[in-house]
Design a protein around this motif. Structure first.
Motif, mmCIF file in Angstrom:
data_model
loop_
_atom_site.group_PDB
_atom_site.id
_atom_site.type_symbol
_atom_site.label_atom_id
_atom_site.label_comp_id
_atom_site.label_asym_id
_atom_site.label_seq_id
_atom_site.Cartn_x
_atom_site.Cartn_y
_atom_site.Cartn_z
ATOM 1 N N ASP A 25 0.825 -1.203 0.000
ATOM 2 C CA ASP A 25 0.000 0.000 0.000
ATOM 3 C C ASP A 25 0.863 1.260 0.000
ATOM 4 O O ASP A 25 1.849 1.354 0.741
ATOM 5 N N TYR A 26 0.468 2.235 -0.807
ATOM 6 C CA TYR A 26 1.156 3.522 -0.880
ATOM 7 C C TYR A 26 0.122 4.634 -0.922
ATOM 8 O O TYR A 26 -1.076 4.397 -1.094
ATOM 9 N N ASP A 27 0.604 5.871 -0.817
ATOM 10 C CA ASP A 27 -0.284 7.023 -0.994
ATOM 11 C C ASP A 27 -0.581 7.269 -2.472
ATOM 12 O O ASP A 27 -1.627 7.816 -2.813
ATOM 13 N N ALA A 28 0.375 6.885 -3.332
ATOM 14 C CA ALA A 28 0.199 7.080 -4.768
ATOM 15 C C ALA A 28 1.053 6.073 -5.529
ATOM 16 O O ALA A 28 2.166 5.751 -5.107
ATOM 17 N N LEU A 29 0.529 5.599 -6.649
ATOM 18 C CA LEU A 29 1.275 4.745 -7.559
ATOM 19 C C LEU A 29 1.587 5.548 -8.819
ATOM 20 O O LEU A 29 0.713 6.226 -9.357
ATOM 21 N N ILE A 30 2.824 5.455 -9.269
ATOM 22 C CA ILE A 30 3.242 6.107 -10.506
ATOM 23 C C ILE A 30 3.662 5.010 -11.471
ATOM 24 O O ILE A 30 4.585 4.237 -11.187
ATOM 25 N N VAL A 31 2.978 4.918 -12.586
ATOM 26 C CA VAL A 31 3.317 3.906 -13.589
ATOM 27 C C VAL A 31 4.242 4.563 -14.609
ATOM 28 O O VAL A 31 3.822 5.429 -15.373
ATOM 29 N N GLY A 32 5.501 4.167 -14.588
ATOM 30 C CA GLY A 32 6.504 4.756 -15.470
ATOM 31 C C GLY A 32 7.536 5.532 -14.684
ATOM 32 O O GLY A 32 7.193 6.426 -13.899
ATOM 33 N N GLY A 33 8.814 5.185 -14.884
ATOM 34 C CA GLY A 33 9.889 5.829 -14.130
ATOM 35 C C GLY A 33 10.788 6.707 -14.967
ATOM 36 O O GLY A 33 11.962 6.876 -14.635
ATOM 37 N N GLY A 34 10.248 7.288 -16.034
ATOM 38 C CA GLY A 34 11.015 8.234 -16.827
ATOM 39 C C GLY A 34 10.889 9.640 -16.271
ATOM 40 O O GLY A 34 10.583 9.836 -15.092
ATOM 41 N N GLN A 35 11.087 10.641 -17.127
ATOM 42 C CA GLN A 35 11.094 12.024 -16.670
ATOM 43 C C GLN A 35 9.778 12.423 -16.008
ATOM 44 O O GLN A 35 9.772 13.113 -14.980
ATOM 45 N N SER A 36 8.654 11.949 -16.535
ATOM 46 C CA SER A 36 7.351 12.318 -15.980
ATOM 47 C C SER A 36 7.135 11.669 -14.616
ATOM 48 O O SER A 36 6.685 12.326 -13.662
ATOM 49 N N GLY A 37 7.436 10.376 -14.530
ATOM 50 C CA GLY A 37 7.246 9.675 -13.271
ATOM 51 C C GLY A 37 8.144 10.197 -12.166
ATOM 52 O O GLY A 37 7.724 10.321 -11.005
ATOM 53 N N LEU A 38 9.388 10.521 -12.501
ATOM 54 C CA LEU A 38 10.318 11.043 -11.502
ATOM 55 C C LEU A 38 9.880 12.424 -11.021
ATOM 56 O O LEU A 38 9.954 12.726 -9.823
ATOM 57 N N ALA A 39 9.399 13.263 -11.946
ATOM 58 C CA ALA A 39 8.913 14.582 -11.544
ATOM 59 C C ALA A 39 7.687 14.454 -10.633
ATOM 60 O O ALA A 39 7.535 15.189 -9.654
#
Length: 351
Positions: free
Chosen positions: A3-17
């Motif tokens: 469990d997390y507060d948010a999931l980010i799918v994709g670890g490129g420039q958008s996901g890292l930002a």
């Protein structure tokens, strides 16, 4: 299940930002990245790719791009920058973890991955860009064509096409840059498009155009949601590419009318041999993991306004062309979009 507060799918420039701004708001995000490192698609672009914005304007939030701020970084410099940036982001980064499908029960998103692990959160940001979904237009005569058809997502270096007759389809920055470098080694290169190439000066009045975009607000104005269709982005040029086209390296022609076995048929009825057709025809958002949720249109595009889903509370998108501005899908603009989106998603209650 994690469990997390948010999931980010994709670890490129958008996901890292996105991770940077989520952490700044005290949230605990996880990045789920299909590749083996958090650098997005950058390691897979062609070798000579060079940014059209100087290093000064090509940073993610919180970490200036290193080196001479006036230079135009190349692909490998961007990859190194993203690798370093990932180390500064205080978030769980799960590499080698491809999201296959996402469920939403009205409050919680559950991401199912190819590793068998599942991840849950009340927020999700789809930041997978478009590299995984290159656009292949339906070319007339393709069924009879015996040569090679590739998208620029498969292109790496010009030497692979030495001695060939190549048609590059497109009129944008990548099409022109690739066609010009192919002209040095290929037997013949034709740049074919349905509309003429439009150039704009890279450094008007002695300053890079991104300086003028910044001082005028043109490059950051949040007008993306007002556009019925994204405008064509012109080719940014110091004069090099315009001169190359004028010299016939590459040749420029209106789009061929058909492919026929090993030839292309042109509007004037002439035929030329063609070994490879290279498509610089763009990408569509790569969101197959959301296909079963009703979050996408029939063509696979997200239903959103300025990156915020109009179908699922807590769902957002980053890195879309013209998501909010001209620079939305670039290093220089995705940080602003991420800050805006995270601020909106922060209002979603945790389950």
């Amino acid at each position: 299940m994690t469990d997390y507060d948010a999931l980010i799918v994709g670890g490129g420039q958008s996901g890292l930002a996105a991770a940077h701004h989520l952490r700044a708001r005290g949230m605990n995000p996880a990045i789920l990245e299909a590749w083996d490192e958090p650098a997005g698609s950058w390691p897979h672009y062609y070798d000579s790719l060079t940014l059209f914005s100087p290093a000064k304007y090509s940073s993610l939030p919180g970490l200036p791009f290193p080196g001479n701020p006036g230079r135009y970084p190349r692909r490998d410099e961007v990859v190194d920058y993203l690798r370093h940036y990932a180390k500064t982001v205080d978030a769980d980064i799960h590499t080698g973890t491809r999201v296959l499908a996402v469920d939403h029960d009205g409050r919680t998103f559950t991401a199912h991955t190819d590793t068998g692990a599942t991840f849950t959160a009340p927020r999700m940001i789809a930041a997978t860009g478009g590299f995984g979904s290159p656009h292949h237009p339906d070319l007339p005569g393709l069924g009879t064509y015996t040569g090679t058809v590739q998208h620029v997502s498969d292109y790496r270096r010009p030497d692979d096409y030495a001695g060939q007759s190549v048609i590059v389809v497109g009129a944008g920055n990548s099409a022109v840059q690739i066609a010009a470098e192919l002209a040095d080694v290929a037997e013949e290169v034709v740049l074919a498009s349905r509309s003429p190439v439009k150039f704009v000066p890279q450094r008007p009045w002695g300053r890079d155009m991104h300086f003028w975009f910044t001082v005028t607000g043109l490059g950051i104005a949040p007008i993306g949601s007002l556009l019925k269709s994204p405008p064509t982005v012109p080719v940014f040029d110091t004069g090099r590419y315009k001169a190359a086209l004028a010299a016939g390296a590459p040749h420029v022609r209106a789009m061929f009318t058909a492919l026929d076995i090993d030839q292309s048929v042109w509007p004037d009825g002439t035929r030329t041999r063609v070994d490879t057709v290279l498509l610089a025809t763009g990408y569509t958002p790569h969101l197959p993991y959301l296909a079963g949720m009703g979050a996408l249109t029939d063509t696979g595009h997200p239903r959103h306004r300025a990156g915020l889903s109009t179908t699922h509370p807590g769902l957002g998108y980053l890195g879309l062309e013209w998501q909010r501005s001209l620079s939305s899908a670039s290093l220089r603009g995705v940080g602003r979009d991420a800050r805006h989106l995270v601020g909106r998603l922060g209002r979603v209650r945790s389950s």
